[in-house]
Enzyme design. Structure first.
Site, PDB file in Angstrom:
ATOM      1  N   ARG A 148       5.899   7.041  32.670  1.00  0.00           N
ATOM      2  CA  ARG A 148       7.274   7.520  32.780  1.00  0.00           C
ATOM      3  C   ARG A 148       7.700   8.202  31.493  1.00  0.00           C
ATOM      4  O   ARG A 148       7.531   7.671  30.409  1.00  0.00           O
ATOM      5  CB  ARG A 148       8.216   6.343  33.087  1.00  0.00           C
ATOM      6  CG  ARG A 148       9.661   6.771  33.254  1.00  0.00           C
ATOM      7  CD  ARG A 148      10.504   5.636  33.823  1.00  0.00           C
ATOM      8  NE  ARG A 148      10.708   4.559  32.864  1.00  0.00           N
ATOM      9  CZ  ARG A 148      11.419   3.457  33.132  1.00  0.00           C
ATOM     10  NH1 ARG A 148      11.956   3.293  34.333  1.00  0.00           N
ATOM     11  NH2 ARG A 148      11.557   2.528  32.218  1.00  0.00           N
ATOM     12  N   ASP A 168      11.629  11.443  38.386  1.00  0.00           N
ATOM     13  CA  ASP A 168      10.796  11.672  39.566  1.00  0.00           C
ATOM     14  C   ASP A 168      11.618  11.417  40.826  1.00  0.00           C
ATOM     15  O   ASP A 168      12.162  10.331  41.018  1.00  0.00           O
ATOM     16  CB  ASP A 168       9.585  10.741  39.529  1.00  0.00           C
ATOM     17  CG  ASP A 168       8.557  11.072  40.601  1.00  0.00           C
ATOM     18  OD1 ASP A 168       8.917  10.985  41.792  1.00  0.00           O
ATOM     19  OD2 ASP A 168       7.422  11.418  40.261  1.00  0.00           O
ATOM     20  N   GLY A 183      10.934  10.717  31.522  1.00  0.00           N
ATOM     21  CA  GLY A 183      12.394  10.686  31.613  1.00  0.00           C
ATOM     22  C   GLY A 183      12.921   9.943  32.825  1.00  0.00           C
ATOM     23  O   GLY A 183      14.108   9.675  32.938  1.00  0.00           O
ATOM     24  N   LEU A 219       6.692  21.125  43.018  1.00  0.00           N
ATOM     25  CA  LEU A 219       6.219  19.797  42.649  1.00  0.00           C
ATOM     26  C   LEU A 219       7.285  18.951  41.958  1.00  0.00           C
ATOM     27  O   LEU A 219       7.386  17.750  42.205  1.00  0.00           O
ATOM     28  CB  LEU A 219       4.981  19.908  41.748  1.00  0.00           C
ATOM     29  CG  LEU A 219       4.399  18.582  41.258  1.00  0.00           C
ATOM     30  CD1 LEU A 219       3.897  17.738  42.422  1.00  0.00           C
ATOM     31  CD2 LEU A 219       3.291  18.819  40.244  1.00  0.00           C
ATOM     32  N   ASN A 220       8.088  19.552  41.092  1.00  0.00           N
ATOM     33  CA  ASN A 220       9.077  18.766  40.357  1.00  0.00           C
ATOM     34  C   ASN A 220      10.250  18.320  41.224  1.00  0.00           C
ATOM     35  O   ASN A 220      11.076  17.513  40.778  1.00  0.00           O
ATOM     36  CB  ASN A 220       9.583  19.537  39.132  1.00  0.00           C
ATOM     37  CG  ASN A 220       8.624  19.430  37.966  1.00  0.00           C
ATOM     38  OD1 ASN A 220       7.631  18.719  38.032  1.00  0.00           O
ATOM     39  ND2 ASN A 220       8.924  20.137  36.886  1.00  0.00           N
ATOM     40  N   TYR A 221      10.337  18.832  42.445  1.00  0.00           N
ATOM     41  CA  TYR A 221      11.252  18.275  43.442  1.00  0.00           C
ATOM     42  C   TYR A 221      10.406  17.489  44.447  1.00  0.00           C
ATOM     43  O   TYR A 221      10.413  17.754  45.642  1.00  0.00           O
ATOM     44  CB  TYR A 221      12.036  19.378  44.157  1.00  0.00           C
ATOM     45  CG  TYR A 221      12.936  20.206  43.267  1.00  0.00           C
ATOM     46  CD1 TYR A 221      13.422  19.706  42.058  1.00  0.00           C
ATOM     47  CD2 TYR A 221      13.309  21.494  43.630  1.00  0.00           C
ATOM     48  CE1 TYR A 221      14.244  20.467  41.242  1.00  0.00           C
ATOM     49  CE2 TYR A 221      14.151  22.258  42.819  1.00  0.00           C
ATOM     50  CZ  TYR A 221      14.596  21.742  41.628  1.00  0.00           C
ATOM     51  OH  TYR A 221      15.425  22.495  40.828  1.00  0.00           O
ATOM     52  N   CYS A 256      19.143  20.227  33.019  1.00  0.00           N
ATOM     53  CA  CYS A 256      19.560  18.827  32.892  1.00  0.00           C
ATOM     54  C   CYS A 256      18.992  18.244  31.607  1.00  0.00           C
ATOM     55  O   CYS A 256      17.769  18.082  31.494  1.00  0.00           O
ATOM     56  CB  CYS A 256      19.099  18.024  34.098  1.00  0.00           C
ATOM     57  SG  CYS A 256      19.542  16.287  34.009  1.00  0.00           S
TER      58      CYS A 256
END
Length: 538
Positions: A108, A113, A110, A470-472, A174
């Protein structure tokens, strides 16, 4: 006083020699703890590096960066140990010992995920929380930065601005997002149309592989270095440091936010935006956010579209460009605000540009709650009929939103195979679907609504495959069986994220982690021996 208190049995295991305990009386957990404590330097008390479920800080550390409340009180297995490494040797010890005693590793940075894969698992595991590996060294002379994988992008922006107000980095909006997952999944922001993704600007990295070795770009080789920039590093190892290329930004940038409801012509404006947003000059980023709002004065619900812009230059340059390309929006000088680039980071991060930059150092997320996200890529403008159906469905859920991000510019110039992130030329914009809610008992209803919306949009978005970012992360697309799966089954979701790059990712995974030690519900699979021969792997 020690920060963490172990129960008596664990204390004995730490400080007594392994020979004191008969092998049959020691569990795998206890052996892991023995193994780990024997591999770290005496200068680092074990209790400062490892937490057990009996540790007083265990729950607070586990929950510290969970943004999505869907994963707070689930029946999914929680970590047996949380490792909070001070340096890379602690990561090496965690990997070697977890591998030896049959435990999985989750990493992990931040905690953003979307599906919680960085801190939850289907079986017993060790969580490596990188939050303490957050040092950032900015070298303005060489226009680079060395960034610890536990740092947030807000901290990176802050450190760059502390050295220079005419340098930046093309990462997300963000500030609490960790660089570890963000960089390894691609990472886009308001200046990606000019400078590409965060991953496009990574020039080196340090990783601990499945054998506990520390590798940099030279020693890992170009195949693995390619894979970790957009392919998701969690499939390949634990990255603890990134080296990135800084980019120049002008002293003054311009932002605006023009909001229109359907009654004010928002749908016509959105139709026009779909045809031109990706064609704007690369210095100009103009995205569209669609949400439910109250229509004055009758108080009825309506759809509102916000056209939010960053221009790398002054308003006097932007205004004639907008008059030529998008006069229907009616942009006026009074709609524009000029500021420094780092102030625009505050603006897009939900702060006031007048706020202190110190807000970028906060690890407290501005939003924590229940949510579900999905993504799509669009190659042709959505028809008026398609948009009307979309509006009707959004009005069913007041806490829903779509964010439409324009592509084009530099993104259309780069090869789809430059890095594993393949969504380049041919995409006019990306859609992020979001829905939020407050009560756990409403989860299934909201998930069902989101899935129905996603199904409705199928005729209007990319296909063969229907692409995703991928990051969503979205487990609805498919998942591995306990982290293990075949190439064919993983292709169901893998081709959506990576398209033709998926095959090369599988080759790199098979060559670098053949035992599939680093695995999760959407990790890159390993080929069996016959598959290696078929794909010409040695």
């Amino acid at each position: 006083m020690e920060r963490t208190v172990f129960n008596m049995r664990f204390l004995l295991l730490i400080f007594l020699a392994p020979s004191v305990w008969p092998a049959s009386s020691i569990s795998a957990h206890e052996r892991f703890l023995q193994c780990f404590s024997s591999r770290i330097q005496p200068s680092n008390p074990v209790s400062e590096v490892i937490l057990t479920e009996n540790s007083s800080d265990y729950s607070s550390v586990l929950r510290s960066s969970i943004r999505n409340y869907r994963f707070l009180n689930t029946s999914i297995v929680k970590p047996q140990f949380i490792i909070t490494p001070f340096d890379e040797s602690h990561i090496q010890a965690a990997i070697v010992c977890a591998k030896e005693y049959g435990m999985q590793i989750r990493v992990r940075s931040g905690g953003h995920d979307y599906e919680g894969l960085s801190f939850e698992s289907y079986q017993e595991f060790v969580l490596v929380d990188l939050a303490k590996l957050s040092s950032i060294i900015v070298d303005i002379e060489n226009e680079t930065a060395r960034v610890g994988a536990g740092a947030s992008i807000g901290e990176l922006y802050y450190k760059i601005a502390d050295k220079s107000r005419v340098h930046g980095f093309p990462a997300g909006s963000c500030p609490t997002v960790g660089v570890g997952g963000h960089f390894s999944g691609g990472g886009f922001g308001t200046i990606f149309r000019k400078y590409g993704l965060a991953a496009d600007n990574v020039i080196d990295a340090q990783i601990v592989d499945a054998n506990g070795r520390i590798l940099d770009r030279e020693s890992m080789g170009e195949d693995l270095f390619w894979a970790i920039r957009g392919g998701g590093a969690a499939s390949f190892g634990v990255i603890f440091s990134w080296k990135v290329r800084l980019i120049p930004v002008p002293p003054t940038v311009t932002v605006f936010n023009i909001k229109r409801t359907l009654e004010q012509g928002a749908s016509n404006l959105l139709q026009k935006w779909q045809s031109i947003g990706h064609k704007f000059h690369e210095d100009h980023f103009l995205h569209a956010a669609i949400e439910v709002a109250t229509s004055s004065p009758n108080g009825n619900k309506t759809i509102r579209v916000s056209f939010v812009s960053l221009f790398l230059g002054r308003a006097e340059e932007l205004l004639p460009m907008m008059q030529d390309t998008f006069p229907e929006l009616g942009l006026m000088r009074e709609n524009c605000s000029e500021m420094s680039w780092i102030q625009s980071v505050l603006y897009f991060g939900g702060f006031s540009p007048r706020d202190s930059l110190d807000v970028l150092l906060s690890r407290t997320a501005q939003f924590k709650g229940f949510f579900k996200g999905k993504s799509d890529y669009v190659k042709e403008p959505i028809s008026e009929t398609g948009l009307e159906g979309l509006y009707r469905r959004l009005l069913e859920e007041e806490a829903s939103m779509l964010i439409l991000t324009p592509y084009g510019g530099r993104m259309s110039e780069m090869s789809d195979s430059e890095i594993p992130f393949p969504h380049r030329s041919g995409n006019i914009f990306k859609i992020q679907y979001l829905i939020t809610w407050d009560v756990e008992e409403e989860t299934e209803r909201h998930l069902k609504w989101m899935r129905k919306l996603y199904a409705y949009m199928a005729p209007y978005v990319s296909n063969s495959p229907r692409a995703a970012y991928l990051n969503y992360r979205d487990l609805d697309l498919g998942r591995n069986n306990n982290g293990n799966t075949s190439f064919a089954k993983a292709s169901v979701w893998g081709l959506k994220y990576f398209k033709n790059n998926f095959k090369r990712l599988v080759q790199v995974k098979t060559a670098t982690d053949p035992s599939n030690f680093f695995r999760n519900e959407q990790s890159i699979p390993v080929l069996p021996s016959w598959g290696k021969r078929k794909m010409n792997l040695k």
